[in-house]
Design a protein around this motif. Structure first.
Motif, PDB file in Angstrom:
ATOM      1  N   ILE A  90      -4.186  -5.864  29.166  1.00  0.00           N
ATOM      2  CA  ILE A  90      -3.018  -5.542  29.982  1.00  0.00           C
ATOM      3  C   ILE A  90      -2.615  -4.113  29.637  1.00  0.00           C
ATOM      4  O   ILE A  90      -2.261  -3.818  28.493  1.00  0.00           O
ATOM      5  CB  ILE A  90      -1.862  -6.533  29.718  1.00  0.00           C
ATOM      6  N   PHE A  91      -2.714  -3.239  30.627  1.00  0.00           N
ATOM      7  CA  PHE A  91      -2.412  -1.818  30.429  1.00  0.00           C
ATOM      8  C   PHE A  91      -1.130  -1.447  31.154  1.00  0.00           C
ATOM      9  O   PHE A  91      -0.900  -1.874  32.280  1.00  0.00           O
ATOM     10  CB  PHE A  91      -3.544  -0.946  30.983  1.00  0.00           C
ATOM     11  N   ASP A  92      -0.319  -0.616  30.508  1.00  0.00           N
ATOM     12  CA  ASP A  92       0.890  -0.080  31.122  1.00  0.00           C
ATOM     13  C   ASP A  92       0.631   1.394  31.435  1.00  0.00           C
ATOM     14  O   ASP A  92       0.529   2.208  30.528  1.00  0.00           O
ATOM     15  CB  ASP A  92       2.070  -0.211  30.163  1.00  0.00           C
ATOM     16  N   TYR A 102      -4.220   5.601  37.459  1.00  0.00           N
ATOM     17  CA  TYR A 102      -4.680   4.918  36.239  1.00  0.00           C
ATOM     18  C   TYR A 102      -5.730   3.860  36.607  1.00  0.00           C
ATOM     19  O   TYR A 102      -6.797   3.781  35.996  1.00  0.00           O
ATOM     20  CB  TYR A 102      -3.484   4.274  35.525  1.00  0.00           C
ATOM     21  N   TYR A 103      -5.408   3.075  37.616  1.00  0.00           N
ATOM     22  CA  TYR A 103      -6.321   2.032  38.093  1.00  0.00           C
ATOM     23  C   TYR A 103      -7.653   2.647  38.560  1.00  0.00           C
ATOM     24  O   TYR A 103      -8.729   2.183  38.171  1.00  0.00           O
ATOM     25  CB  TYR A 103      -5.657   1.262  39.229  1.00  0.00           C
ATOM     26  N   ASN A 104      -7.571   3.680  39.375  1.00  0.00           N
ATOM     27  CA  ASN A 104      -8.779   4.324  39.896  1.00  0.00           C
ATOM     28  C   ASN A 104      -9.638   4.914  38.782  1.00  0.00           C
ATOM     29  O   ASN A 104     -10.876   4.822  38.828  1.00  0.00           O
ATOM     30  CB  ASN A 104      -8.430   5.401  40.921  1.00  0.00           C
ATOM     31  N   ASP A 105      -9.014   5.491  37.759  1.00  0.00           N
ATOM     32  CA  ASP A 105      -9.761   6.038  36.622  1.00  0.00           C
ATOM     33  C   ASP A 105     -10.449   4.927  35.832  1.00  0.00           C
ATOM     34  O   ASP A 105     -11.606   5.069  35.413  1.00  0.00           O
ATOM     35  CB  ASP A 105      -8.843   6.835  35.692  1.00  0.00           C
ATOM     36  N   LEU A 106      -9.750   3.814  35.628  1.00  0.00           N
ATOM     37  CA  LEU A 106     -10.340   2.671  34.929  1.00  0.00           C
ATOM     38  C   LEU A 106     -11.529   2.119  35.722  1.00  0.00           C
ATOM     39  O   LEU A 106     -12.604   1.868  35.169  1.00  0.00           O
ATOM     40  CB  LEU A 106      -9.291   1.574  34.713  1.00  0.00           C
ATOM     41  N   VAL A 107     -11.356   1.966  37.021  1.00  0.00           N
ATOM     42  CA  VAL A 107     -12.432   1.471  37.884  1.00  0.00           C
ATOM     43  C   VAL A 107     -13.632   2.426  37.840  1.00  0.00           C
ATOM     44  O   VAL A 107     -14.782   1.982  37.760  1.00  0.00           O
ATOM     45  CB  VAL A 107     -11.927   1.245  39.328  1.00  0.00           C
ATOM     46  N   ALA A 108     -13.383   3.725  37.847  1.00  0.00           N
ATOM     47  CA  ALA A 108     -14.474   4.704  37.778  1.00  0.00           C
ATOM     48  C   ALA A 108     -15.257   4.552  36.472  1.00  0.00           C
ATOM     49  O   ALA A 108     -16.491   4.604  36.473  1.00  0.00           O
ATOM     50  CB  ALA A 108     -13.927   6.125  37.923  1.00  0.00           C
ATOM     51  N   ALA A 168       1.484  -3.471  36.137  1.00  0.00           N
ATOM     52  CA  ALA A 168       0.568  -3.453  35.002  1.00  0.00           C
ATOM     53  C   ALA A 168      -0.846  -3.506  35.576  1.00  0.00           C
ATOM     54  O   ALA A 168      -1.085  -4.135  36.611  1.00  0.00           O
ATOM     55  CB  ALA A 168       0.820  -4.646  34.087  1.00  0.00           C
ATOM     56  N   VAL A 169      -1.760  -2.830  34.931  1.00  0.00           N
ATOM     57  CA  VAL A 169      -3.165  -2.878  35.324  1.00  0.00           C
ATOM     58  C   VAL A 169      -3.832  -3.921  34.433  1.00  0.00           C
ATOM     59  O   VAL A 169      -3.796  -3.813  33.205  1.00  0.00           O
ATOM     60  CB  VAL A 169      -3.840  -1.499  35.184  1.00  0.00           C
TER      61      VAL A 169
END
Length: 194
Positions: A90-92, A102-108, A168-169
């Motif tokens: 769980i990321f804030d 943040y989500y797009n960077d994690l997905v990348a 939250a991501v």
């Protein structure tokens, strides 16, 4: 003819390169099916701090866990028959406005390890894919915009990245076979409650 042959020879190196993707076999270097003790040992070695109040025999809750350079606000490992079958990060992202980036960077980052994930955005009226990020964030808070990306390994294990209504991501790693056992046990327990 020489020109066609030259072009074909130049393309061979590019056609011969296939995307290598990492199989989904676990999380943080820990294999699915690892025992509670093995997971405790591995996470303690990574500097994780167990939350003893929130942890149960079938679930470990940790703080101070990183995925790459990202700090997880919370990290949960679930067990069935003393075998790890699911891990939840769980990321804030901090500010609401940073959530989608943040989500797009994690997905990348996940795409570079596991191959391109299957992105499934859902937009309910009045929201659409053409809205600006600020409007999408409002839609997410109202549960009318959903971002989900899934990765499926050849062994049917999965990774899912989502954004919840609290912005939250969430990132979930699951072992398909052990998750099936856990779901059957949960359904049997629920059925016995009646």
């Amino acid at each position: 003819m020489k020109k066609t042959l030259l072009i074909a020879l130049l393309l061979i190196p590019f056609l011969g390169i296939s995307q290598t993707t990492k199989p989904i076999e676990g999380f943080l270097g820990i294999k699915f099916g690892s025992s509670r003790l093995e997971v405790l040992t591995a996470l303690n070695a990574k500097g994780g701090i167990i939350d003893k109040k929130e942890s149960t025999p079938d679930m470990l809750v940790y703080k101070n866990i990183k995925l790459g350079h990202r700090d997880a606000g919370a990290f949960i490992v679930k067990f069935i028959e003393n075998k790890a079958f699911e891990a939840d990060f769980i990321f804030d992202p901090g500010l609401d406005a940073k959530t989608i980036d943040y989500y797009n960077d994690l997905v990348a980052d996940l795409n570079s390890n596991y191959g391109k994930g299957d992105f499934k955005p859902i937009y309910k009226d009045p929201y659409s894919a053409t809205d600006n990020d600020g409007d999408k964030i409002v839609g997410m808070k109202n549960a009318e915009v959903t971002y989900e990306t899934y990765w499926l390994s050849d062994n049917k294990n999965t990774i899912a990245a989502t954004i919840n209504e609290s912005l939250a991501v969430l990132l979930t790693y699951q072992d398909e076979a052990l998750t099936g056992i856990a779901l059957k046990k949960q359904k049997a327990k629920e059925k016995s409650d009646f």
